[in-house]
Design a protein around this motif. Structure first.
Motif, short mmCIF file in Angstrom:
data_model
loop_
_atom_site.label_atom_id
_atom_site.label_comp_id
_atom_site.label_asym_id
_atom_site.label_seq_id
_atom_site.Cartn_x
_atom_site.Cartn_y
_atom_site.Cartn_z
N TYR A 55 -65.48 -34.69 -32.04
CA TYR A 55 -66.55 -33.69 -31.90
C TYR A 55 -66.01 -32.27 -31.77
CZ TYR A 55 -65.70 -33.46 -26.86
OH TYR A 55 -65.12 -33.27 -25.64
N ARG A 56 -64.71 -32.15 -31.71
CA ARG A 56 -64.08 -30.85 -31.66
C ARG A 56 -63.27 -30.66 -32.94
NH1 ARG A 56 -65.02 -28.99 -26.85
NH2 ARG A 56 -64.00 -27.09 -27.47
N PRO A 57 -62.74 -29.49 -33.28
CA PRO A 57 -63.01 -28.25 -32.58
C PRO A 57 -64.48 -27.91 -32.66
CG PRO A 57 -62.05 -27.81 -34.72
CD PRO A 57 -61.99 -29.29 -34.50
N TYR A 97 -61.26 -36.00 -28.80
CA TYR A 97 -61.67 -34.61 -29.05
C TYR A 97 -61.93 -34.39 -30.54
CZ TYR A 97 -60.59 -32.67 -24.36
OH TYR A 97 -60.59 -32.36 -23.01
N LYS A 98 -61.12 -35.03 -31.38
CA LYS A 98 -61.27 -34.80 -32.83
C LYS A 98 -62.60 -35.32 -33.37
CE LYS A 98 -56.34 -34.84 -33.77
NZ LYS A 98 -55.20 -35.72 -34.14
N PRO A 149 -58.22 -35.78 -42.11
CA PRO A 149 -58.69 -35.46 -40.76
C PRO A 149 -59.90 -36.29 -40.38
CG PRO A 149 -59.22 -33.67 -42.28
CD PRO A 149 -58.43 -34.68 -43.06
N TYR A 150 -60.21 -36.31 -39.09
CA TYR A 150 -61.40 -37.00 -38.63
C TYR A 150 -62.64 -36.42 -39.31
CZ TYR A 150 -59.27 -39.61 -34.77
OH TYR A 150 -58.56 -40.49 -34.03
N LYS A 151 -62.67 -35.12 -39.39
CA LYS A 151 -63.84 -34.46 -39.96
C LYS A 151 -63.37 -33.50 -41.04
CE LYS A 151 -65.53 -32.57 -36.10
NZ LYS A 151 -64.28 -32.70 -35.40
N TYR A 178 -64.01 -22.71 -37.78
CA TYR A 178 -63.55 -24.04 -37.35
C TYR A 178 -62.03 -24.06 -37.43
CZ TYR A 178 -68.12 -26.37 -37.51
OH TYR A 178 -69.41 -26.78 -37.26
N GLU A 188 -57.44 -29.43 -37.56
CA GLU A 188 -56.93 -30.35 -36.52
C GLU A 188 -55.57 -29.90 -36.00
OE1 GLU A 188 -56.79 -34.44 -37.69
OE2 GLU A 188 -58.97 -34.66 -37.66
N TYR A 226 -64.31 -30.39 -43.04
CA TYR A 226 -65.22 -29.25 -43.16
C TYR A 226 -64.76 -28.44 -44.36
CZ TYR A 226 -67.43 -29.69 -38.55
OH TYR A 226 -68.16 -30.11 -37.46
#
Lengths: 459, 459
Positions: free
Chosen positions: B83-85, B80-81, A8-10, B12, B15, A12
């Motif tokens: 800085y989101r979710p 969006y990915k 994923p992009y981020k 959170y 994605e 967590y």
């Protein structure tokens, strides 16, 4: 856009995956960092000598170079949950912009009001002060990142927080001061008329706008002369690196979760709080011979303690009241030139990191600030986040390394630490936009001069 | 601290759980919001009349009140990915501080460089401009939150971005201006000498420091007189509420994931971009009779369009060049008093929200700014995040409602929108800390005067 389907992009972590203990890098070092010395006797500082200044539990952490893990108290873990885990971000957009085969990740520590990783240690230090039944803590701050973090932490534990803020910053950077006040801290411009040392300096240098060294001396004086107070510090110390290991631990858990093996880890370095925290578990593996990583410290060319400093005992403050530390240092008198906007202005480097550098476990690169701000802007435009000048030192070198990969075709996996955001540094960005930012590299003579005053210590 | 064992501090989404379509609230409304009217003919604005000003696809979205879902293009979902979710946070610490049995959640939209939810629509509007092959977009900004978001979005899609910034903000708030410049936007103080309307206003009012209405007029003039440019707007419009529905959709998915059923949803409201986005899916259920929620809009007592405005056709800008919208309005001439620091200063309210309010689907509360800043500070001290003044309106009412629960013993589940951070609002915080902040509530005479100039429209 290229995208690894499963990354994923981020990333967590779940709460249940967050670290439950800090990692003490020193436990795995064969050559331990040299002890702090009493500036009077030049003998190693003992627990008893340190507890009038620092909180008891923190002194224990400071002196312990054998225990590998310290449990993170539940109260601190609860606070961490309010802003952690911080995301490990895959820089897909930056990779695409650079056209590099490298895979770039950054651990972003800026998603909290203090705007940086400093909060990780501030909350720990405030917790131990509270646990000891203290009334409050004192500290110094320059631009205000550390002071902000500490004021947030003290507010949470209902501790008094006295911040001595270098006068020129107090006057020129009122916004961080107001953030601190929002959290109930008292913020005093330094040198003040509240302390002996402040009155002395004001008398000797009328109209002075202060220095970090002077603010440290005032904060220490207030802590040691007021019952129920202790002094706390946001970098350099072993205890700070211990708390900051949460950065690296989370990073490693996130990478392991997706079977990602980094080739290179890059961190900016001032006193070493971020770098020491980010690299901790990776360096641990390296020290234990379990894995190998290229580890790169990035420092400003205007304050080059790693690349041009001496490895020697030196004072931690310019007032020369604090213990001596053996470290890479430019001399306690060294102050970066006035045009230096990019943070990371401390004259010395954490003893632990200095020892690891001397022993060849990591390398260091010095970069100039106009290059740093150009990298910051490039990063902001594709990755969205407007980075702190400090963090942007790491960005600069991550981009350089990714561009090398473009030439060689190597698919290196690069991880860097993005320590914070630059929202309170827009004056420096403005200078950069207006073409008014210049670079400064101290001459050999400058450094010889500041290093000529290193104390003579036979250790 | 009490903690529901299965509810993390921050929820959170993965994605894969993120919304793939925006929700168009109007599709479920029986009484549709009234159409925009041509200010000349007073007839509903057609697609052909709107496309010289706005991007083609955005006009389609603006006019469509029957299609319930619009797919979010992949390019926007990718952005969006970054800085989101955004996290849905359980305010455990605030609950404990208040001693309330209520369960409080907030959807935090501030973890991006623009510092607010504005980016959700900025990136969508920039995308459609790029897709249409335009060179760039123009807009106005006051304090700079929307301008910052738009400059980030335009930088990502390599579009030119011309921002007209109200002159007094341009001069007094240079930091947001520099953020915009970092993202490559051109920022012009308004009124400027670049436009006919700017020159006219400068000639008629020498030394004027500008107004939002004037900046809008300049931005529209530049968009319509330069081939390849369109004008974009960050609130009020239906298209903006559509894009902002991502806030509410994510909130609902996160709540559903943990089987949480909110009783009350609270959002601050200026033009309506946040409120309309946050409540969208909940209001949809309410409109379809599937569920019931208390929905509360919070507005400043100094700019009370919901609670004291008329429901009538009015101009969207003070320059009266834009279409007329039927909305709760204080009159296009209305400007909040100079002491108003708390954001949310638009004279009117989104047509959609105004209609829902008139039809009894939501209620509204007006709060004074000193109360708002006190709530902001209380929140910051326990939850860590330093909130934007705008967002703090919702905090104030969430705290009030939680305290009511303390009295009644009700375990209400309260969800509020925390739209952004206050890092660029420290001047207002400073006023508050120094006891210099005052409240202003317009008199009935003030409002009668500004509302007496509403255009006469028989619809």
């Amino acid at each position: 856009m290229k995208k690894d389907s499963n990354i994923p992009y981020k990333i967590y972590l779940e709460e249940s995956e967050m670290p439950k203990a800090w990692y003490n890098l020193r436990a795995d070092m064969k050559n331990k960092p040299a002890p702090l010395l009493n500036p009077g006797t030049l003998e190693p500082m003992t627990y008893e000598e340190l507890i009038p200044v620092f909180c008891d539990d923190l002194v224990k952490q400071e002196l312990d170079d054998t225990t590998p893990y310290f449990e993170i108290p539940e109260e601190i873990r609860n606070f961490y949950k309010m802003y952690r885990p911080s995301p490990l971000v895959r820089a897909y957009c930056l990779e695409e912009k650079l056209g590099t085969p490298a895979k770039i990740y950054y651990k972003f520590e800026g998603n909290n009001t203090s705007g940086s990783h400093k909060l990780n240690s501030a909350i720990a230090q405030a917790y131990y002060a509270k646990k000891q039944g203290l009334k409050g803590v004192t500290t110094e701050t320059g631009a205000g990142q550390w002071g902000t973090a500490l004021s947030m932490a003290c507010s949470y534990f209902d501790l008094d927080c006295k911040v001595y803020m270098v006068k020129c910053s107090y006057e020129q950077k009122p916004f961080r001061r107001e953030v601190m006040r929002t959290y109930g801290a008292s913020v005093t411009p330094s040198p003040s008329m509240d302390t002996n040392i402040g009155r002395k300096i004001n008398a000797e240098h009328p109209g002075t706008t202060g220095s970090l060294g002077c603010a440290i001396s005032e904060a220490v004086e207030v802590a040691t002369s007021n019952p129920g107070y202790r002094y706390v510090l946001g970098s350099v110390l072993n205890q700070v690196l211990l708390h900051q290991s949460v950065i690296g631990l989370e990073t490693k858990i996130a990478l392991d979760k997706y079977n990602i093996k980094p080739d290179m880890i890059i961190g900016c370095a001032g006193g070493g709080s971020n770098l020491g925290g980010l690299i901790a578990p990776f360096m641990g593996e390296k020290l234990r011979g379990e894995a190998d990583y290229e580890i790169v410290a990035v420092e400003p060319a205007s304050c080059p303690s790693f690349t041009r400093g001496k490895f020697a005992y030196d004072f931690c403050d310019t007032g020369m009241v604090c213990p001596l530390a053996k470290m890479k240092t430019l001399g306690a008198d060294f102050i970066p030139a006035a045009n230096h906007a990019g943070g990371l202005r401390y004259h010395g480097m954490s003893s632990t990191l200095s020892q690891l550098y001397e022993d060849g476990y990591m390398k260091a690169v010095a970069v100039t600030q106009t290059d740093v701000f150009a990298a910051a802007e490039e990063f902001a435009r594709v990755e969205g986040i407007l980075p702190a000048p400090e963090s942007s030192h790491a960005i600069k070198v991550a981009i350089d390394e990714a561009l090398k990969c473009k030439q060689t075709g190597e698919e290196k996996t690069i991880v860097f630490g993005l320590t914070g955001t630059g929202y309170f540094d827009m004056v420096a960005y403005e200078k950069f936009h207006d073409g008014l930012m210049t670079d400064y590299i101290p001459t050999d003579e400058d450094l010889e001069k500041s290093m000529s005053k290193l104390p003579k210590v036979d250790k």
